[in-house]
Design a protein around this motif. Structure first.
Motif, short mmCIF file in Angstrom:
data_model
loop_
_atom_site.label_atom_id
_atom_site.label_comp_id
_atom_site.label_asym_id
_atom_site.label_seq_id
_atom_site.Cartn_x
_atom_site.Cartn_y
_atom_site.Cartn_z
N GLY A 14 17.25 9.43 15.68
CA GLY A 14 17.87 9.94 16.89
C GLY A 14 19.00 10.94 16.74
O GLY A 14 19.67 11.25 17.72
N GLU A 17 18.27 13.89 18.99
CA GLU A 17 18.50 13.56 20.40
C GLU A 17 19.99 13.53 20.71
O GLU A 17 20.43 14.01 21.77
CB GLU A 17 17.86 12.23 20.75
CG GLU A 17 18.00 11.86 22.20
CD GLU A 17 17.32 10.55 22.55
OE1 GLU A 17 17.07 10.35 23.74
OE2 GLU A 17 17.03 9.73 21.64
N ALA A 18 20.78 13.01 19.82
CA ALA A 18 22.22 12.94 20.02
C ALA A 18 22.84 14.34 20.12
O ALA A 18 23.80 14.56 20.86
CB ALA A 18 22.89 12.15 18.90
N ASP A 21 19.92 16.53 23.53
CA ASP A 21 19.08 15.58 24.28
C ASP A 21 18.18 16.23 25.33
O ASP A 21 17.27 15.60 25.83
CB ASP A 21 19.92 14.48 24.91
CG ASP A 21 20.90 14.99 25.96
OD1 ASP A 21 21.06 16.21 26.09
OD2 ASP A 21 21.50 14.13 26.63
N HIS A 22 18.40 17.49 25.63
CA HIS A 22 17.49 18.16 26.56
C HIS A 22 16.29 18.78 25.85
O HIS A 22 15.42 19.34 26.49
CB HIS A 22 18.23 19.18 27.43
CG HIS A 22 19.16 20.08 26.70
ND1 HIS A 22 20.37 19.65 26.21
CD2 HIS A 22 19.06 21.37 26.36
CE1 HIS A 22 20.97 20.66 25.60
NE2 HIS A 22 20.20 21.70 25.68
N GLU A 25 13.77 13.62 22.35
CA GLU A 25 13.89 12.25 22.85
C GLU A 25 13.13 11.34 21.90
O GLU A 25 11.98 11.61 21.56
CB GLU A 25 13.29 12.17 24.25
CG GLU A 25 13.29 10.78 24.83
CD GLU A 25 12.69 10.78 26.22
OE1 GLU A 25 13.47 10.71 27.19
OE2 GLU A 25 11.45 10.87 26.33
#
Length: 63
Positions: A14, A17-18, A21-22, A25
């Motif tokens: 992740g 994503e961190a 995040d757009h 995922e």
């Protein structure tokens, strides 16, 4: 530019994503899902940082 994810390498940690995040995922299946595979060039710096943050080198930017 195109975002490519190697699902064989992905461990669903992740970091991508961190950081973006757009665009990324981590799904319930434990793998990264790319939300916009061909983002605008204006996001290159942000995406490069997210790709570089992947500890298992599962992400690349092409083009």
């Amino acid at each position: 530019m195109k975002i490519v994810a190697d699902r064989d390498r992905c461990e669903g940690l992740g970091m991508c994503e961190a950081m973006a995040d757009h665009f990324f995922e981590v799904g319930e299946d434990g793998f990264v899902h790319i939300l916009d595979e061909e983002p605008a060039e204006e996001y290159r710096t942000e995406l490069s940082a997210a790709v570089d943050a992947c500890p298992v080198l599962a992400l690349t930017l092409q083009g």
